[in-house]
Design a protein around this motif. Structure first.
Motif, PDB file in Angstrom:
ATOM      1  N   ASP A 142       0.015  -6.088  -4.867  1.00 47.96           N
ATOM      2  CA  ASP A 142      -0.843  -6.393  -3.977  1.00 47.96           C
ATOM      3  C   ASP A 142      -1.008  -6.544  -2.731  1.00 47.96           C
ATOM      4  OD1 ASP A 142      -3.718  -7.565  -4.110  1.00 47.96           O
ATOM      5  OD2 ASP A 142      -2.491  -9.384  -3.492  1.00 47.96           O
ATOM      6  N   GLU A 143      -0.125  -6.693  -1.961  1.00 43.22           N
ATOM      7  CA  GLU A 143       0.103  -6.623  -0.403  1.00 43.22           C
ATOM      8  C   GLU A 143       0.242  -5.300  -0.181  1.00 43.22           C
ATOM      9  OE1 GLU A 143       3.079  -8.280   2.555  1.00 43.22           O
ATOM     10  OE2 GLU A 143       4.001  -8.669   0.673  1.00 43.22           O
ATOM     11  N   VAL A 144       0.238  -4.057  -0.751  1.00 40.97           N
ATOM     12  CA  VAL A 144      -0.504  -2.784  -0.200  1.00 40.97           C
ATOM     13  C   VAL A 144      -0.471  -2.313  -0.865  1.00 40.97           C
ATOM     14  CG1 VAL A 144       2.057  -2.318   0.265  1.00 40.97           C
ATOM     15  CG2 VAL A 144       1.597  -1.545  -2.019  1.00 40.97           C
ATOM     16  N   GLY A 145      -2.055  -2.642  -1.212  1.00 43.53           N
ATOM     17  CA  GLY A 145      -2.712  -2.443  -2.003  1.00 43.53           C
ATOM     18  C   GLY A 145      -3.042  -1.108  -3.327  1.00 43.53           C
ATOM     19  N   LEU A 146      -2.137  -1.580  -4.018  1.00 47.21           N
ATOM     20  CA  LEU A 146      -1.285  -0.750  -5.201  1.00 47.21           C
ATOM     21  C   LEU A 146      -1.799  -1.729  -6.402  1.00 47.21           C
ATOM     22  CD1 LEU A 146       1.269   1.091  -3.941  1.00 47.21           C
ATOM     23  CD2 LEU A 146      -0.718   1.897  -4.764  1.00 47.21           C
ATOM     24  N   VAL A 147      -3.162  -2.329  -6.856  1.00 47.15           N
ATOM     25  CA  VAL A 147      -2.460  -3.287  -7.624  1.00 47.15           C
ATOM     26  C   VAL A 147      -3.588  -2.246  -8.941  1.00 47.15           C
ATOM     27  CG1 VAL A 147      -3.730  -5.407  -9.035  1.00 47.15           C
ATOM     28  CG2 VAL A 147      -2.578  -5.825  -6.790  1.00 47.15           C
ATOM     29  N   ASP A 148      -3.989  -1.814  -8.599  1.00 44.50           N
ATOM     30  CA  ASP A 148      -4.634  -0.860  -9.395  1.00 44.50           C
ATOM     31  C   ASP A 148      -4.151   0.618 -10.264  1.00 44.50           C
ATOM     32  OD1 ASP A 148      -6.913  -2.407  -9.030  1.00 44.50           O
ATOM     33  OD2 ASP A 148      -8.517  -1.381  -7.726  1.00 44.50           O
ATOM     34  N   PHE A 149      -3.199   0.391  -9.672  1.00 42.94           N
ATOM     35  CA  PHE A 149      -2.097   1.678  -9.924  1.00 42.94           C
ATOM     36  C   PHE A 149      -0.910   1.783 -10.496  1.00 42.94           C
ATOM     37  CE2 PHE A 149      -4.979   2.844  -6.257  1.00 42.94           C
ATOM     38  CZ  PHE A 149      -5.532   4.243  -6.474  1.00 42.94           C
ATOM     39  N   ALA A 150      -0.837   0.145 -11.122  1.00 43.85           N
ATOM     40  CA  ALA A 150       0.530  -0.514 -11.635  1.00 43.85           C
ATOM     41  C   ALA A 150       1.170  -0.034 -12.718  1.00 43.85           C
ATOM     42  CB  ALA A 150      -0.262  -1.865 -11.296  1.00 43.85           C
ATOM     43  N   SER A 151      -0.164   0.632 -14.044  1.00 40.78           N
ATOM     44  CA  SER A 151       0.319   1.232 -14.793  1.00 40.78           C
ATOM     45  C   SER A 151       0.583   2.586 -14.302  1.00 40.78           C
ATOM     46  CB  SER A 151      -0.470   0.806 -15.847  1.00 40.78           C
ATOM     47  OG  SER A 151      -1.663   1.777 -15.593  1.00 40.78           O
ATOM     48  N   LEU A 152       0.020   3.239 -13.759  1.00 41.02           N
ATOM     49  CA  LEU A 152      -0.404   4.984 -13.656  1.00 41.02           C
ATOM     50  C   LEU A 152       1.362   4.842 -13.030  1.00 41.02           C
ATOM     51  CD1 LEU A 152      -2.464   7.131 -13.247  1.00 41.02           C
ATOM     52  CD2 LEU A 152      -1.834   6.572 -10.643  1.00 41.02           C
ATOM     53  N   GLN A 153       1.848   6.586 -13.553  1.00 42.51           N
ATOM     54  CA  GLN A 153       3.344   7.069 -12.861  1.00 42.51           C
ATOM     55  C   GLN A 153       3.328   7.022 -11.558  1.00 42.51           C
ATOM     56  OE1 GLN A 153       4.577  10.628 -15.238  1.00 42.51           O
ATOM     57  NE2 GLN A 153       5.177   9.517 -17.259  1.00 42.51           N
ATOM     58  N   ALA A 154       4.549   7.003 -11.253  1.00 45.06           N
ATOM     59  CA  ALA A 154       4.869   7.217  -9.670  1.00 45.06           C
ATOM     60  C   ALA A 154       4.162   8.849  -9.391  1.00 45.06           C
ATOM     61  CB  ALA A 154       5.726   7.215  -8.938  1.00 45.06           C
TER      62      ALA A 154
END
Length: 265
Positions: A142-154
């Motif tokens: 959440d701090e780096v704006g990636l919550v919506d990408f949590a389940s995505l492969q890096a």
């Protein structure tokens, strides 16, 4: 921050005195004095060949100094190996930026958090045993704006978002001092803006030392800049002041003068 007041004892989290590095007779860094004040963003800048990378490697202990001393959080770390220094809270982004491409974004941050369980290398544990880390991992995302990408492969993340994940995994190690090495290198304009905003966000409650070539970025995020030329410090202070120093303008002449001018606009 009020730069006119003299610092109290303990205000500086990282200090270097007389830092010098010679390579087979070539002096890459000469008598560098540096003080990073707690709770600020301090940028190390200079034209190509100025000694920024060598100085950064010295401060993070990837290179041993020929002469000089380095103190971190009141402790002499001059001869400490980088892993020991990292455990003390001086964390360089690429040290843990080995983003696992086939793990999800959330799982990457959980790996960085595993050390809090004392199980960093116990990979035979059931994956479900790490579920207790999910809330903390999501907080960093959440701090780096990636919550919506949590389940995505890096591996599926765009380049700028991968750098955000890299910073999230660094933050998971709870650094006292976060060191960023050229965080916007190779990025397009949109990604540069995103990462600049990200650094500003994470720096609100942390101390950051950054090496950065993009002067427009430095002018926005740095409280203090140290300018190197031929391995020596030629100026230090707030960006607006130090970047107008005649020695700095001369050092950048013919290479990055335009960048300095644009950053003032």
């Amino acid at each position: 921050m009020n730069h006119s007041q003299p610092p109290a004892r303990g205000d500086f989290i990282l200090e270097a005195h007389g830092l010098t590095k010679e390579f087979l007779g070539f002096v890459a860094v000469t008598q560098v004095d540096l003080k990073v004040r707690r709770g600020t963003v301090h940028a190390l800048i200079g034209p190509n060949g100025a000694g920024k990378s060598t100085c950064f490697n010295l401060l993070t202990k990837f290179v041993q100094p020929t002469r000089g001393t380095i103190t971190f959080d009141g402790e002499d770390i001059t001869r400490m190996p980088p892993a020991q220094v990292a455990r003390k809270g001086l964390v360089r982004s690429f040290q843990i930026s080995a983003v696992f491409p086939h793990l999800s974004v959330l799982e990457n941050v959980r790996v960085a958090l595993q050390q809090s369980l004392g199980s960093s290398f116990q990979f035979w544990r059931r994956v479900s045993s790490l579920d207790r880390l999910n809330d903390r991992a999501m907080a960093f995302l959440d701090e780096v704006g990636l919550v919506d990408f949590a389940s995505l492969q890096a591996a599926e993340l765009p380049y700028g978002r991968k750098r955000a994940l890299e910073i999230a995994t660094t933050l998971a190690l709870d650094p006292k001092l976060l060191l960023l090495d050229e965080p916007t290198q190779g990025m397009g304009h949109e990604d540069v803006g995103m990462v600049t905003t990200l650094i500003q966000r994470v720096a609100r409650s942390r101390t950051v030392l950054i090496v950065e070539h993009n002067m427009a970025v430095v002018s926005k995020i740095a409280d203090t800049i140290t300018v190197l030329q031929r391995g020596q410090v030629i100026a230090e202070g707030p960006y607006a002041e130090a970047s107008r120093n005649p020695l700095v303008v001369e050092a950048y002449m013919g290479s990055e003068t335009e960048s300095l001018e644009v950053a003032h606009v």
